[in-house]
Design an enzyme around this catalytic site. Structure first.
Site, PDB file in Angstrom:
ATOM      1  N   SER A   1       1.516   3.458  -2.379  1.00  0.00           N
ATOM      2  CA  SER A   1       1.310   4.204  -3.498  1.00  0.00           C
ATOM      3  C   SER A   1       0.984   5.537  -2.957  1.00  0.00           C
ATOM      4  O   SER A   1       0.990   6.438  -3.507  1.00  0.00           O
ATOM      5  CB  SER A   1       0.662   3.707  -4.534  1.00  0.00           C
ATOM      6  N   ARG A   2       0.277   5.501  -1.783  1.00  0.00           N
ATOM      7  CA  ARG A   2      -0.392   6.925  -1.486  1.00  0.00           C
ATOM      8  C   ARG A   2      -0.318   6.907   0.425  1.00  0.00           C
ATOM      9  O   ARG A   2      -0.048   5.710   0.840  1.00  0.00           O
ATOM     10  CB  ARG A   2      -1.892   6.945  -1.933  1.00  0.00           C
TER      11      ARG A   2
ATOM     12  N   ILE B   1      -4.410  10.235  11.686  1.00  0.00           N
ATOM     13  CA  ILE B   1      -3.488  10.551  10.662  1.00  0.00           C
ATOM     14  C   ILE B   1      -4.532  11.039   9.330  1.00  0.00           C
ATOM     15  O   ILE B   1      -5.203  10.466   8.972  1.00  0.00           O
ATOM     16  CB  ILE B   1      -2.569   9.726  10.239  1.00  0.00           C
TER      17      ILE B   1
ATOM     18  N   ASN C   1       1.750  -2.316   5.541  1.00  0.00           N
ATOM     19  CA  ASN C   1       1.161  -0.967   5.555  1.00  0.00           C
ATOM     20  C   ASN C   1      -0.663  -1.085   5.108  1.00  0.00           C
ATOM     21  O   ASN C   1      -1.212  -0.355   5.469  1.00  0.00           O
ATOM     22  CB  ASN C   1       1.744   0.195   5.117  1.00  0.00           C
TER      23      ASN C   1
ATOM     24  N   TYR D   1     -12.540  -3.701  12.280  1.00  0.00           N
ATOM     25  CA  TYR D   1     -11.182  -3.089  12.036  1.00  0.00           C
ATOM     26  C   TYR D   1     -10.413  -3.131  13.140  1.00  0.00           C
ATOM     27  O   TYR D   1      -9.129  -3.336  13.135  1.00  0.00           O
ATOM     28  CB  TYR D   1     -11.460  -1.536  11.618  1.00  0.00           C
TER      29      TYR D   1
ATOM     30  N   GLY E   1       0.807  -1.281   0.104  1.00  0.00           N
ATOM     31  CA  GLY E   1       0.004  -0.022   0.080  1.00  0.00           C
ATOM     32  C   GLY E   1       0.951   1.178   0.178  1.00  0.00           C
ATOM     33  O   GLY E   1       0.549   2.228   0.690  1.00  0.00           O
TER      34      GLY E   1
ATOM     35  N   LYS F   1      -6.715  -5.001  13.695  1.00  0.00           N
ATOM     36  CA  LYS F   1      -5.502  -4.279  14.088  1.00  0.00           C
ATOM     37  C   LYS F   1      -4.830  -4.883  15.612  1.00  0.00           C
ATOM     38  O   LYS F   1      -3.742  -4.832  15.709  1.00  0.00           O
ATOM     39  CB  LYS F   1      -5.737  -2.781  14.197  1.00  0.00           C
TER      40      LYS F   1
ATOM     41  N   ALA G   1     -10.258  -5.220  15.669  1.00  0.00           N
ATOM     42  CA  ALA G   1     -10.019  -6.528  15.819  1.00  0.00           C
ATOM     43  C   ALA G   1      -8.984  -6.919  14.979  1.00  0.00           C
ATOM     44  O   ALA G   1      -7.722  -7.632  15.153  1.00  0.00           O
ATOM     45  CB  ALA G   1     -11.228  -7.577  15.664  1.00  0.00           C
TER      46      ALA G   1
ATOM     47  N   SER H   1      -2.816   0.113  14.774  1.00  0.00           N
ATOM     48  CA  SER H   1      -3.767   1.212  14.969  1.00  0.00           C
ATOM     49  C   SER H   1      -3.938   1.490  16.335  1.00  0.00           C
ATOM     50  O   SER H   1      -3.962   0.382  17.213  1.00  0.00           O
ATOM     51  CB  SER H   1      -5.117   1.138  14.128  1.00  0.00           C
TER      52      SER H   1
HETATM   53  P1  NAI Z   1      -5.121   4.784   2.329  1.00  0.00           P
HETATM   54  O1  NAI Z   1      -6.328   4.141   2.288  1.00  0.00           O
HETATM   55  O2  NAI Z   1      -4.607   6.097   1.864  1.00  0.00           O
HETATM   56  O3  NAI Z   1      -3.849   3.480   1.959  1.00  0.00           O
HETATM   57  C1  NAI Z   1      -4.153   2.243   2.133  1.00  0.00           C
HETATM   58  C2  NAI Z   1      -3.354   1.446   1.000  1.00  0.00           C
HETATM   59  O4  NAI Z   1      -3.412   0.072   1.253  1.00  0.00           O
HETATM   60  C3  NAI Z   1      -3.577   2.073  -0.270  1.00  0.00           C
HETATM   61  O5  NAI Z   1      -2.514   2.094  -1.175  1.00  0.00           O
HETATM   62  C4  NAI Z   1      -4.242   0.763  -0.872  1.00  0.00           C
HETATM   63  O6  NAI Z   1      -4.121   0.427  -2.255  1.00  0.00           O
HETATM   64  C5  NAI Z   1      -3.815  -0.425  -0.133  1.00  0.00           C
HETATM   65  N1  NAI Z   1      -4.455  -1.783  -0.140  1.00  0.00           N
HETATM   66  C6  NAI Z   1      -5.792  -1.750   0.390  1.00  0.00           C
HETATM   67  N2  NAI Z   1      -6.075  -3.007   0.131  1.00  0.00           N
HETATM   68  C7  NAI Z   1      -5.221  -3.593  -0.556  1.00  0.00           C
HETATM   69  C8  NAI Z   1      -4.838  -5.039  -0.968  1.00  0.00           C
HETATM   70  N3  NAI Z   1      -5.748  -6.090  -0.793  1.00  0.00           N
HETATM   71  N4  NAI Z   1      -3.754  -5.464  -1.409  1.00  0.00           N
HETATM   72  C9  NAI Z   1      -2.875  -4.404  -1.848  1.00  0.00           C
HETATM   73  N5  NAI Z   1      -2.933  -3.187  -1.040  1.00  0.00           N
HETATM   74  C10 NAI Z   1      -4.101  -2.746  -0.672  1.00  0.00           C
HETATM   75  O7  NAI Z   1      -4.846   4.589   3.964  1.00  0.00           O
HETATM   76  P2  NAI Z   1      -3.638   5.170   5.080  1.00  0.00           P
HETATM   77  O8  NAI Z   1      -4.511   6.032   5.916  1.00  0.00           O
HETATM   78  O9  NAI Z   1      -2.426   5.672   4.378  1.00  0.00           O
HETATM   79  O10 NAI Z   1      -3.665   3.929   5.751  1.00  0.00           O
HETATM   80  C11 NAI Z   1      -2.345   3.022   5.702  1.00  0.00           C
HETATM   81  C12 NAI Z   1      -2.221   2.103   6.895  1.00  0.00           C
HETATM   82  O11 NAI Z   1      -2.234   2.651   8.226  1.00  0.00           O
HETATM   83  C13 NAI Z   1      -3.519   1.262   7.154  1.00  0.00           C
HETATM   84  O12 NAI Z   1      -3.239  -0.188   7.422  1.00  0.00           O
HETATM   85  C14 NAI Z   1      -4.388   1.857   7.949  1.00  0.00           C
HETATM   86  O13 NAI Z   1      -5.213   0.995   8.754  1.00  0.00           O
HETATM   87  C15 NAI Z   1      -3.573   2.348   9.061  1.00  0.00           C
HETATM   88  N6  NAI Z   1      -3.922   3.530   9.905  1.00  0.00           N
HETATM   89  C16 NAI Z   1      -4.287   4.498   9.431  1.00  0.00           C
HETATM   90  C17 NAI Z   1      -4.763   5.578  10.265  1.00  0.00           C
HETATM   91  C18 NAI Z   1      -5.276   6.923   9.818  1.00  0.00           C
HETATM   92  O14 NAI Z   1      -5.699   7.665  10.537  1.00  0.00           O
HETATM   93  N7  NAI Z   1      -5.106   7.213   8.431  1.00  0.00           N
HETATM   94  C19 NAI Z   1      -4.578   5.338  11.701  1.00  0.00           C
HETATM   95  C20 NAI Z   1      -4.204   4.207  12.090  1.00  0.00           C
HETATM   96  C21 NAI Z   1      -3.800   3.207  11.220  1.00  0.00           C
END
Ligand code: NAI
Length: 246
Positions: free
Chosen positions: A13-14, A187, A89, A154, A11, A158, A156, A141
């Protein structure tokens, strides 16, 4: 700090994954990004990474599929020669009160967040064992530690990552493989973009540092955990939450 190291980021890419990829690349690491599909966003990230003078590649893989995880790991190891750091991630949310959760919501979240993390880690673990070293960083998380209304599945998934992280640390420590988790708070990314201004303001009141975190806040800790600066740290879960859960 990571010169000559090779990092794999799911994940990447963003959002948080991209910030970690950029931080690692700025510090000299080559980067393999795993994403579900090719996209402009992913190509742009690879371009930004390459411009930092490191090798960067995009690997399309749905991590919930164990066969894709295995074949992607083989491809990355063949292209890069080895891997030193794995950042699990990738993650998704399907938030709802428990009674409203559909079977497929539960499957999706557990399959991607928890099983995906296990499949990718398993796919790389033999190469870490062979080279007698590696740093695995799992993105959990704070809600996995404290729970949250509307996020049962979610949270569970994490919390599951925490148990997985500690077990991998115990199982592979003697092979010089470290495994730690980061527990971010709120975040600002696409994942949290759906929150209203009122919700955001409400949240800030519960955060001692009075602001939401940035992906860069998480990337700083990931750099520390990926580098030799943390060489005696394993099995830890470290929060990056502005003090939200203390
Ligand atoms: P995001 O939605 O911007 O990025 C998630 C990434 O995971 C995306 O690039 C997506 O393409 C990839 N992804 C999703 N399903 C996939 C799959 N089946 N196979 C391969 N890649 C897949 O989310 P963000 O906010 O950057 O989150 C990143 C991590 O941090 C996640 O695990 C999220 O649960 C965790 N997190 C985020 C928080 C927040 O406040 N944004 C807080 C706590 C944890």
């Amino acid at each position: 700090m990571l010169k000559g190291k090779k990092a794999v980021i799911t994940g990447g890419s963003r959002g948080i994954g991209k910030a970690i990829a950029l931080k690692f690349a700025e510090n000299g690491a080559d980067i393999a990004i795993i994403a579900t599909r090719e996209s402009e966003e992913a190509s742009e990230t690879v371009k930004e990474l390459s411009e930092l003078g490191v090798r960067a590649g995009l690997y399309v893989c749905n991590i919930r599929d164990p066969e894709q995880a295995e074949s992607t790991a083989r491809e990355i190891l063949s292209d890069f020669g080895s891997a030193d750091i794995l950042v699990n991630n990738a993650g998704i949310t399907r938030d709802n009160l428990l009674a409203g959760l559909k079977n497929e919501d539960i499957d999706d979240v557990i399959d991607v967040n928890l099983k995906g993390c296990m499949f990718v880690t398993r796919a790389f673990i033999r190469s870490f064992v062979k080279q007698h070293g590696g740093s695995i960083i799992n993105i959990s998380s704070v809600v996995g530690l404290m729970g949250n209304k509307g996020q049962t599945v979610y949270a569970a998934s994490k919390a599951g990552i925490v148990g997985f992280t500690k077990s991998v640390a115990k199982e592979y420590g003697r092979k010089n493989i470290r495994c730690n988790a980061i527990a971010p708070g709120y975040i600002t990314t696409d994942m949290t973009a759906a929150l209203s201004e009122a919700q955001t303001e409400e949240m800030k009141k519960a955060i001692p540092l009075s602001r939401l975190g940035s992906p860069g806040d998480v990337a700083g800790l990931a750099l520390f955990l990926g580098s030799d600066m943390s060489s005696y740290i394993t099995g830890e879960v470290i929060k990056v939450d502005g003090g939200m859960y203390v």
